[in-house]
Design a protein around this motif. Structure first.
Motif, mmCIF file in Angstrom:
data_model
loop_
_atom_site.group_PDB
_atom_site.id
_atom_site.type_symbol
_atom_site.label_atom_id
_atom_site.label_comp_id
_atom_site.label_asym_id
_atom_site.label_seq_id
_atom_site.Cartn_x
_atom_site.Cartn_y
_atom_site.Cartn_z
ATOM 1 N N ARG A 24 -17.695 5.539 10.705
ATOM 2 C CA ARG A 24 -16.925 4.705 11.677
ATOM 3 C C ARG A 24 -16.449 3.705 11.139
ATOM 4 N NH1 ARG A 24 -20.630 7.005 15.730
ATOM 5 N NH2 ARG A 24 -19.321 8.538 16.860
ATOM 6 N N VAL A 27 -13.575 4.266 9.148
ATOM 7 C CA VAL A 27 -12.168 4.337 10.454
ATOM 8 C C VAL A 27 -11.848 2.672 10.735
ATOM 9 C CG1 VAL A 27 -11.480 4.973 12.622
ATOM 10 C CG2 VAL A 27 -12.918 6.459 11.450
ATOM 11 N N ALA A 31 -8.236 1.322 10.183
ATOM 12 C CA ALA A 31 -7.234 0.654 11.042
ATOM 13 C C ALA A 31 -6.731 -0.801 10.927
ATOM 14 C CB ALA A 31 -8.152 0.682 12.308
ATOM 15 N N GLU A 46 -11.148 2.473 20.452
ATOM 16 C CA GLU A 46 -10.376 3.742 20.663
ATOM 17 C C GLU A 46 -10.139 4.515 19.409
ATOM 18 O OE1 GLU A 46 -9.154 5.496 23.239
ATOM 19 O OE2 GLU A 46 -10.225 4.170 24.744
ATOM 20 N N LEU A 47 -10.015 3.767 18.325
ATOM 21 C CA LEU A 47 -9.965 4.607 16.962
ATOM 22 C C LEU A 47 -11.267 4.687 16.258
ATOM 23 C CD1 LEU A 47 -6.969 2.023 15.642
ATOM 24 C CD2 LEU A 47 -6.623 4.580 16.469
ATOM 25 N N VAL A 48 -12.086 3.700 16.017
ATOM 26 C CA VAL A 48 -13.412 4.005 15.591
ATOM 27 C C VAL A 48 -14.048 5.325 16.261
ATOM 28 C CG1 VAL A 48 -15.634 3.092 15.584
ATOM 29 C CG2 VAL A 48 -13.757 1.474 14.912
ATOM 30 N N TRP A 49 -13.919 5.361 17.540
ATOM 31 C CA TRP A 49 -14.612 6.429 18.353
ATOM 32 C C TRP A 49 -13.789 7.597 18.705
ATOM 33 C CZ3 TRP A 49 -16.845 1.661 18.725
ATOM 34 C CH2 TRP A 49 -18.107 1.418 18.443
ATOM 35 N N ASP A 50 -12.670 7.592 17.852
ATOM 36 C CA ASP A 50 -11.724 8.579 18.296
ATOM 37 C C ASP A 50 -11.382 9.086 19.484
ATOM 38 O OD1 ASP A 50 -9.900 10.483 16.859
ATOM 39 O OD2 ASP A 50 -11.401 11.850 16.442
ATOM 40 N N CYS A 140 -10.346 10.206 12.432
ATOM 41 C CA CYS A 140 -9.558 9.796 13.331
ATOM 42 C C CYS A 140 -8.286 10.261 13.609
ATOM 43 C CB CYS A 140 -9.389 8.291 13.171
ATOM 44 S SG CYS A 140 -8.539 7.186 14.643
ATOM 45 N N LEU A 143 -5.173 7.950 13.877
ATOM 46 C CA LEU A 143 -4.598 7.515 12.506
ATOM 47 C C LEU A 143 -3.973 8.699 11.739
ATOM 48 C CD1 LEU A 143 -7.306 4.987 11.456
ATOM 49 C CD2 LEU A 143 -5.102 4.616 12.244
ATOM 50 N N HIS A 144 -4.676 9.695 11.645
ATOM 51 C CA HIS A 144 -3.878 10.929 10.973
ATOM 52 C C HIS A 144 -2.544 11.328 12.175
ATOM 53 C CE1 HIS A 144 -6.802 12.414 8.129
ATOM 54 N NE2 HIS A 144 -7.383 11.741 8.987
#
Length: 252
Positions: A24, A27, A31, A46-50, A140, A143-144
């Protein structure tokens, strides 16, 4: 400091690499590298925990930020806290993705302005920055979807432009070999097929160029139920009728 996302995440400075084993935190760093300015805590969560931040995610995020600052060592103060979010201050030269884009833009300018040798050198430098798929070890999906796919498309644009530079330099044999690989790996990209047909025509192999057209026609019809686009159709028509303009018709 050097940051790399064109492959697995890399952090390094004059003393060597700085590992960041926690998924994490990777990620979070990715980000911050890809989002300029202050990024709201909610967006980072939202990004860190997908997409599935837990209760208390903002508090946990602060802990991750503190750990990331420590991991950055002397440059930890560049990870700034602001109203409702965080930002990481970096220069374009410190992130491989930014250098990649700058080299692409420089190489494109050289090729378009009639300096294919200089353009080819810049494009080769751009491609050499890649160590694998972008964000290879970043878990994530957002991000992908938003960044890795965009960077992958740019990488294909660079490879396309590199072939154009080879053709401008008269290195048709090298271009044909490269394009055979590219069309096999990316059969949906019609521009690669058009460049292959052009390279074969310029090499005095029009029958092979026509065979390439029929191959891509079959692929498109079977895969997605469409015919080749206007560029390919016009190029095919010119080669079929022995129009020598076909040798220079595809802009490169």
């Amino acid at each position: 400091m050097h940051f790399g996302i064109l492959g697995p995440l890399v952090i390094s400075d004059h003393s060597g690499s700085r590992p960041l084993p926690a998924a994490r935190q990777r990620v979070l760093l990715a980000a911050l590298l890809l989002r300029p300015g202050f990024v709201p805590s909610d967006s980072l969560a939202e990004l860190v925990w997908d997409g599935r931040p837990p209760a208390g995610a903002t508090t946990t995020l602060r802990s991750y930020v503190m750990r990331l600052r420590r991991a950055l060592g002397p440059l930890g103060p560049r990870l700034e806290t602001g109203p409702g979010g965080y930002r990481l201050l970096i220069t374009d030269a410190e992130l491989d993705a930014h250098r990649f884009v700058r080299l692409y833009e420089h190489g494109a300018g050289e090729v378009r302005e009639g300096s294919p040798t200089a353009g080819l050198a810049a494009l080769d430098q751009a491609l050499a920055l890649w160590r694998g798929p972008a964000l290879a070890d970043i878990a994530c999906a957002v991000l992908h979807h938003e960044e890795a796919i965009r960077l992958c498309e740019l990488r294909l644009d660079v490879r396309e432009l590199r072939v154009e530079a080879l053709l401008r330099l008269g290195r048709t044999g090298t271009a044909v070999a490269e394009l055979r690989k590219l069309t096999a790996r990316h059969p949906e990209r019609e521009r690669f097929w058009a460049l292959l047909m052009t390279a074969l025509s310029r090499s005095g192999r029009p029958s092979e160029a026509l065979a390439v057209y029929h191959r891509v026609w079959r692929h498109l019809a079977e895969a997605i139920g469409v015919e080749p686009g206007p560029e390919l159709r016009e190029l095919h028509r010119r080669i079929l009728h022995g129009d020598t303009a076909a040798l220079s018709w595809v802009a490169c």
